[in-house]
Design an enzyme around this catalytic site. Structure first.
Site, PDB file in Angstrom:
ATOM      1  N   GLY A 254       0.812  -1.217   0.000  1.00 28.78           N
ATOM      2  CA  GLY A 254       0.000   0.000   0.000  1.00 28.78           C
ATOM      3  C   GLY A 254       0.839   1.257   0.000  1.00 28.78           C
TER       4      GLY A 254
ATOM      5  N   GLY B 177       5.373   4.735  -8.803  1.00 29.13           N
ATOM      6  CA  GLY B 177       6.143   3.518  -9.090  1.00 29.13           C
ATOM      7  C   GLY B 177       5.244   2.283  -9.103  1.00 29.13           C
ATOM      8  CG  HIS B 178       3.191   0.877  -5.549  1.00 26.48           C
ATOM      9  ND1 HIS B 178       3.312   1.842  -4.578  1.00 26.48           N
ATOM     10  CD2 HIS B 178       3.789  -0.237  -5.053  1.00 26.48           C
ATOM     11  CE1 HIS B 178       3.940   1.332  -3.541  1.00 26.48           C
ATOM     12  NE2 HIS B 178       4.253   0.082  -3.804  1.00 26.48           N
TER      13      HIS B 178
ATOM     14  CE  LYS C 295      12.093   1.288  -3.294  1.00 25.65           C
ATOM     15  NZ  LYS C 295      12.638   0.798  -2.006  1.00 25.65           N
ATOM     16  CG  ASP C 296      12.283  -3.527  -2.696  1.00 28.89           C
ATOM     17  OD1 ASP C 296      12.948  -3.116  -1.748  1.00 28.89           O
ATOM     18  OD2 ASP C 296      11.190  -3.023  -3.023  1.00 28.89           O
TER      19      ASP C 296
HETATM   20  O1  PAF Z   1       7.898  -5.095  -1.977  1.00 28.01           O
HETATM   21  C1  PAF Z   1       6.943  -5.073  -1.178  1.00 28.01           C
HETATM   22  O2  PAF Z   1       6.152  -4.140  -1.137  1.00 28.01           O
HETATM   23  C2  PAF Z   1       6.749  -6.260  -0.233  1.00 28.01           C
HETATM   24  O3  PAF Z   1       7.962  -6.776   0.176  1.00 28.01           O
HETATM   25  C3  PAF Z   1       5.848  -7.363  -0.826  1.00 28.01           C
HETATM   26  C4  PAF Z   1       6.474  -8.019  -2.036  1.00 28.01           C
HETATM   27  C5  PAF Z   1       4.495  -6.792  -1.189  1.00 28.01           C
HETATM   28  C6  PAF Z   1       5.622  -8.464   0.216  1.00 28.01           C
HETATM   29  O4  PAF Z   1       5.012  -7.977   1.367  1.00 28.01           O
END
Ligand code: PAF
Length: 258
Positions: A6, A11-12, A127-128
């Site tokens: 959330g 970016g999302h 980013k992750d």
């Molecule tokens: O990247 C994120 O926002 C979280 O690590 C994810 C993949 C939704 C898991 O909770």
């Protein structure tokens, strides 16, 4: 599926837009997963903005998005602990060294979501980057029939990688934060002619001189194993990874080097 915690930002939305281009229906999960936080304050203060998240998603599509926002009990059924995973060592590098148990928490929730939602494709941001590799490993090891799609980092106009945590930055930290990406870009340039050790020393010095941002780690690693590079090879691909504290907010970023 686009799994999120959330506090959605541009970016999302880019992940959702890409998912919509490639699929008929997109499930966006919104769930602040307690088992992936190693820091209680970070979990408590993590922004929760379901109503505005839904509004934002509606600007992209009113008919093709399903928002899945379970409660902690829906998911963990009274036992809020993570399972243990073996990600072939990826989990011990970088974030794994600084956020104990983090990837077990991520693995637990993402596996559970994949079992519930059964998506054909799932989209994650670079980013992750470590998380992205770990999720690819999760899917491979547990033979989960989902295609994992990695998506480029989306940045604010000043270069700061977009993150839900950015909303918690006080204005002086916000102003200072483009320094992170600027440093990564210069590190990339330097990596053309200098060793990884020399580049790391240079980055350490830059942050030592900075009076607001505190470097947690900078390292250059192989994009497949995430092991820090010792001797450069032309056959391998490398990325630089960084974690920085801006006050109490932890920011991470990375850049492809070759
Ligand atoms: O990247 C994120 O926002 C979280 O690590 C994810 C993949 C939704 C898991 O909770």
């Amino acid at each position: 599926m686009v799994p999120t915690m959330g506090a959605l930002h541009e970016g999302h939305l880019q992940l959702v837009i890409k998912a919509l281009e490639e699929n008929d229906i997109v499930v966006v999960s919104i769930f602040v997963n307690p088992t992936q936080f190693d820091n209680k304050t970070d979990l408590e203060k993590y922004p929760r903005t379901l109503e505005s998240d839904v509004k934002l998603l509606k600007t992209v599509s009113k008919t093709q998005i399903i928002v899945y926002a379970p409660t902690v009990d829906d998911i963990y059924e009274g036992n809020t602990v993570s399972k243990r995973f073996d990600f072939d060592g990826l989990e011990f590098e970088m974030e794994g060294k600084f956020r104990h148990g983090h990837f077990d928490g991520v693995g637990t929730i993402v596996k559970r979501f994949f079992e519930i939602v059964k998506p054909h494709n799932a989209y994650f941001g670079e980013k992750d980057f470590q998380q992205l590799l770990i999720i690819k490993k999760l899917v491979e090891k547990h033979q989960i029939p989902v295609n994992i799609v990695g998506c480029k980092i989306h940045r604010e106009t000043n270069g700061l990688a977009m993150s839900s945590r950015n909303t918690r930055l006080e204005s002086h930290y916000k102003k200072a934060s483009p320094f992170i990406y600027e440093t990564l870009k210069t590190a990339r340039e330097k990596f053309g002619t200098k060793s990884a050790t020399k580049v790391s020393e240079w980055v350490d010095n830059q942050f030592a001189k900075h009076d607001l941002l505190e470097l947690e780690y900078f390292l250059i690693a192989d994009v497949e194993t995430l092991k820090p590079v010792k001797r450069k090879s032309n056959k391998k691909k490398y990325r630089a990874f960084i974690a920085v504290y801006a006050g109490e907010i932890r920011l991470i970023d990375n850049i492809a080097l070759n």
